[in-house]
Design an enzyme around this catalytic site. Structure first.
Site, short mmCIF file in Angstrom:
data_model
loop_
_atom_site.label_atom_id
_atom_site.label_comp_id
_atom_site.label_asym_id
_atom_site.label_seq_id
_atom_site.Cartn_x
_atom_site.Cartn_y
_atom_site.Cartn_z
N HIS A 30 0.82 -1.26 -0.03
CA HIS A 30 0.07 0.03 -0.16
C HIS A 30 0.96 1.24 0.06
O HIS A 30 1.79 1.25 0.69
CB HIS A 30 -1.11 0.17 1.26
CG HIS A 30 -2.02 0.89 1.14
ND1 HIS A 30 -3.01 1.21 0.09
CD2 HIS A 30 -2.24 2.12 2.11
CE1 HIS A 30 -3.58 2.49 0.61
NE2 HIS A 30 -3.15 2.77 1.82
N HIS A 42 -3.29 8.99 1.30
CA HIS A 42 -3.31 8.03 0.38
C HIS A 42 -4.51 7.73 -0.23
O HIS A 42 -5.45 8.18 0.22
CB HIS A 42 -2.54 6.56 1.19
CG HIS A 42 -3.30 6.34 2.57
ND1 HIS A 42 -4.07 5.38 2.78
CD2 HIS A 42 -3.49 7.01 3.83
CE1 HIS A 42 -4.54 5.11 3.79
NE2 HIS A 42 -4.03 6.46 4.46
N CYS A 161 -3.25 2.63 -5.61
CA CYS A 161 -2.66 3.55 -4.60
C CYS A 161 -1.22 3.97 -5.13
O CYS A 161 -0.72 5.24 -4.77
CB CYS A 161 -2.57 2.97 -3.26
SG CYS A 161 -1.76 1.13 -3.18
#
Length: 251
Positions: A30, A42, A161
């Site tokens: 991530h 994010h 992401c």
């Protein structure tokens, strides 16, 4: 920083750094942009939403895409005190503390402006790029812009992401008509899947497993070479199908 690991200590983080953390036994990572004072912006998505592609890859890594969320009845004391935080907002571009972003995982720094040799030496995608980063001020400006305006619908292949963090750092985004985003790890998954499928078909085509093994050693070596070439070809630092993102407030 080096070929073997991108791990970094918290005290060495700088404003505008592109950071990431692995999820579920390193099956996926991530990504986000480190702002300052332990805050990260994010791009994520709400649990249960479709990614929009419906591929086997979606289903395989789908459950590892989200940072583990704290229960709403036990919210993070830091994130709940942030003035721009909305505890009901659990998808899209969000701001959270570093601990919530990491969700118990390690802290890694994404590298920019690496050489082709260094890039190819990194067997795993989603850790570095040939593209250069813009100034920390520009990176943070884009991150906060997307926090206010959004970054579109989350898609594991086309708009994830890592795509978000790359766009914040470089100002570049793959044109909408292209089927693959700029994410290095998505490119790696697809390249690796292609090698596995082709090797499996070759095995089925052989009447003798020993014959397959004897003749396919060089094939595996060639397959790894193809994997590396595909990763490089999909890196945002060399692609031609990208455009400069112009923020609405800049026009």
């Amino acid at each position: 920083m080096g070929v073997l690991t991108n791990k970094i200590k918290r005290e060495n983080l700088k404003t505008g750094d592109h950071i990431y953390s692995y999820r579920l036994a390193y099956t996926y990572s991530h990504h986000g942009i480190y702002v300052d004072a332990g805050n990260v912006i994010h791009f994520t998505r709400e649990e249960g939403q479709e990614t929009g592609t419906g591929t086997v890859l979606d289903r395989f890594i789908d459950f590892s895409l989200l940072p583990r969320q704290r229960p709403l009845d036990n919210p993070c004391p830091i994130c709940s005190d942030q003035s721009n935080s909305d505890q009901s907002k659990r998808d899209g571009v969000i701001s959270s503390c570093l601990d919530c972003f990491l969700s118990g995982g390690g802290l890694y720094l994404y590298e920019y402006g690496v050489t082709r040799t260094f890039f190819l030496a990194k067997a795993r995608g989603g850790t570095c790029t040939l593209a250069s980063s813009e100034s920390p001020e520009q990176v943070i400006h884009r991150a906060f812009y997307f926090l206010r305006k959004g970054f579109g619908d989350y898609d594991v292949i086309k708009n994830n992401c890592e795509d978000f963090a790359l766009c914040c750092k470089t100002g570049l985004k793959v044109i909408p008509t292209v089927s693959m985003g700029q994410s290095g790890q998505a490119a790696s998954f697809q390249a690796a899947a292609g090698i596995v499928i082709s090797s499996s078909l070759a095995f089925l085509a052989r009447s003798s497993p020993l014959g397959f093994l004897a003749t396919n050693v060089t094939g595996l070596a060639g397959g790894y070479g193809t994997y590396c070439v595909n990763r490089l070809a999909n890196d945002i630092g060399v692609r031609r199908d990208v455009m400069k993102v112009v923020l609405e407030e800049e026009t």
